[in-house]
Design a protein around this motif. Structure first.
Motif, mmCIF file in Angstrom:
data_model
loop_
_atom_site.group_PDB
_atom_site.id
_atom_site.type_symbol
_atom_site.label_atom_id
_atom_site.label_comp_id
_atom_site.label_asym_id
_atom_site.label_seq_id
_atom_site.Cartn_x
_atom_site.Cartn_y
_atom_site.Cartn_z
ATOM 1 N N GLN A 247 17.669 76.122 10.571
ATOM 2 C CA GLN A 247 18.066 74.944 10.037
ATOM 3 C C GLN A 247 19.132 74.698 10.498
ATOM 4 O O GLN A 247 19.569 73.354 10.622
ATOM 5 N N TRP A 248 19.888 75.225 9.726
ATOM 6 C CA TRP A 248 21.245 74.974 9.114
ATOM 7 C C TRP A 248 22.141 75.568 10.479
ATOM 8 O O TRP A 248 23.638 74.948 10.631
ATOM 9 N N LYS A 249 21.550 76.587 11.988
ATOM 10 C CA LYS A 249 22.535 76.690 12.816
ATOM 11 C C LYS A 249 22.522 75.757 14.536
ATOM 12 O O LYS A 249 23.158 76.436 15.628
ATOM 13 N N ASN A 250 20.986 75.397 14.575
ATOM 14 C CA ASN A 250 20.728 75.022 15.532
ATOM 15 C C ASN A 250 21.380 73.046 15.099
ATOM 16 O O ASN A 250 20.277 72.168 14.728
ATOM 17 N N LEU A 251 21.812 72.867 16.384
ATOM 18 C CA LEU A 251 22.504 71.473 15.783
ATOM 19 C C LEU A 251 22.011 70.639 15.784
ATOM 20 O O LEU A 251 22.540 69.744 15.129
ATOM 21 N N PRO A 252 20.920 70.416 16.746
ATOM 22 C CA PRO A 252 20.336 69.275 17.381
ATOM 23 C C PRO A 252 19.735 68.731 15.961
ATOM 24 O O PRO A 252 19.288 68.054 15.417
ATOM 25 N N PHE A 253 18.584 69.546 16.093
ATOM 26 C CA PHE A 253 17.553 70.005 14.756
ATOM 27 C C PHE A 253 18.591 69.520 13.075
ATOM 28 O O PHE A 253 17.398 68.824 12.761
#
Length: 456
Positions: A247-253
């Motif tokens: 969740q910290w690396k997936n930019l859109p999420f």
């Protein structure tokens, strides 16, 4: 060649900066438990027409076909006029302005690239009259875009332009001046296209507001001489990031999570997009439609009446520092602001020295430096007033990073819809006004709607 992803600076969105109006790390971690399930669902549902926008970045065959068509059009014509409205033209407008600027059509040295104009988003006769004054119809091809083939504004404009072209070049030759993108099943536009044998490029399976990386946006871009393969390459890079389950690396999420927490936890229902790049004005309008039509529903996925929605605002820095920042700094705590900042510009100018003047402090500063200072000062002042804001940073404004930016927001809208438990592809709220318009204009089958609206 390695090209990094865009960055998202969320420091001023955090509670440690803006107190109770910002997010806590624990809230993100809690939402992160849903990300893997969302990604698994999207992968399993990959053949869903609504999710077909996720396949567009990988459609290299379409790039070849569109590029071939664009080369043919550039040999034959000097102008391309896009006739559409909403999702049918906002993306193409955003691409053209971002990469060509506002004055490209005034240049005489466009080479073999076509000048691109836009109409069909209104039936106000004055803009049409002005456009026709500057166009040589013999040197112009018209690209008509409407998924339904029934949208009143572009359909009306198309029929009028068709008549003008026939008068100019004759009926036998007029079909060479029209290219149509619509569905292959029904609609007035499809019926006319089949009858007249216009060249048709099928509308991709999904909705218009997610169509920017389809033929809708790519054909005008290719005709203007832009590298459409780079647009899709940038989108692929962001698509790869969106497959991550962190969740910290997936930019859109992560971006969607902050929007969700602001809306659901802190009643911040207004989302402002404020680029500090003048030629991203139309991108902000594209965002406005994406957010406004995708993230507002009367009912959720459980068919419970919720009437939820985020209100998008398209702003522009530094222009709107002088029209809206007073509201953002001292008005209700109901907004979150997202800035877009560009790292490198093609041009940069230095303020010259004017001796013995109060303006001496500006001497030697470059325009880019001043622009960045304005953005930073605005962001910090908002933070000091406990107004959450984040900044998207593009290394430069080109096809590759524009492709990233489009896909970033499309996926963010999809994730945000999942978090809100609504269908981002459903927009029944726009249908009733259409029915009233059809009834008043005399379309068969809408007599009841005409009678109803005439009661008011």
């Amino acid at each position: 060649m390695f090209r990094p992803l865009l960055k998202y600076d969320y420091d001023f969105m955090a509670a440690r900066r803006v107190g109770r109006f910002g997010f806590k790390d624990s809230e993100i971690s809690k939402l992160g438990g849903k990300l893997k399930a969302f990604n698994k669902k999207h992968k399993a549902d990959k053949n869903n027409p609504d999710l077909s926008f996720c396949r567009l970045p990988y459609d290299r065959d379409s790039v070849k076909q569109i590029s071939k068509l664009a080369r043919r059009l550039r040999r034959k014509f000097k102008n391309l006029v896009v006739v559409g409205i909403g999702g049918s033209d906002l993306g193409a407008k955003a691409i053209y302005q971002a990469l060509a600027g506002d004055f490209a059509n005034l240049k005489s040295n466009r080479g073999k690239n076509l000048k691109v104009y836009f109409t069909g988003d209104t039936v106000d006769p004055e803009p049409m009259a002005d456009l026709l004054k500057i166009l040589n119809l013999k040197e112009t091809v018209f690209y008509i875009v409407s998924k339904s083939g029934e949208t009143i504004e572009p359909l009306s404009v198309f029929l009028y332009l068709r008549q003008k072209v026939i008068k100019k070049v004759g009926y036998k030759k007029h079909s060479d001046h029209f290219i149509i993108t619509t569905n292959f099943e029904k609609g007035a536009l499809f019926e006319i296209t089949e009858k007249e044998e216009y060249l048709i490029a099928e509308h991709y399976a999904g909705g218009g507001r997610f169509s920017v990386l389809s033929v809708n946006g790519l054909l005008p871009a290719a005709c203007a001489g832009f590298e459409i393969s780079d647009l899709l390459a940038g989108a692929r890079a962001m698509a790869k990031n969106a497959k991550r389950n962190n969740q910290w690396k997936n930019l859109p999420f992560f971006f969607a999570s902050l929007q969700y927490l602001a809306y659901k936890k802190r009643k911040q229902s207004i989302s402002v997009l404020m680029p500090y790049a003048y030629y991203l004005r139309n991108f902000a309008f594209w965002f406005r439609q994406l957010w406004g039509e995708s993230l507002a529903n009367e009912f959720n996925l459980k068919n419970k009446k919720v009437n939820l929605g985020l209100t998008p605002i398209a702003a522009l820095g530094p222009t709107d520092q002088h029209s809206q920042i007073q509201l953002y700094n001292e008005g209700p705590h109901d907004k979150i602001i997202t800035f877009i900042k560009v790292g490198s510009f093609l041009n940069n100018f230095k303020v010259p020295k004017y001796k013995d003047s109060a303006a001496i402090y500006l001497a030697g500063h470059k325009f880019k430096e001043i622009l960045n200072i304005e953005q930073r000062a605005t962001a910090v002042s908002l933070m000091k007033n406990k107004r959450p804001n984040g900044t998207i940073i593009l290394p430069e404004l080109n096809e590759y990073y524009l492709g990233q930016l489009f896909y970033f927001f499309e996926m963010a809208a999809l994730y945000l819809g999942e978090l809100l438990e609504i269908d981002v592809f459903n927009q029944p709220g726009v249908e009733q006004s259409k029915k009233y318009m059809y009834g008043l204009l005399g379309k068969e089958g809408y007599e009841k709607d005409k009678k109803e609206i005439n009661n008011f």
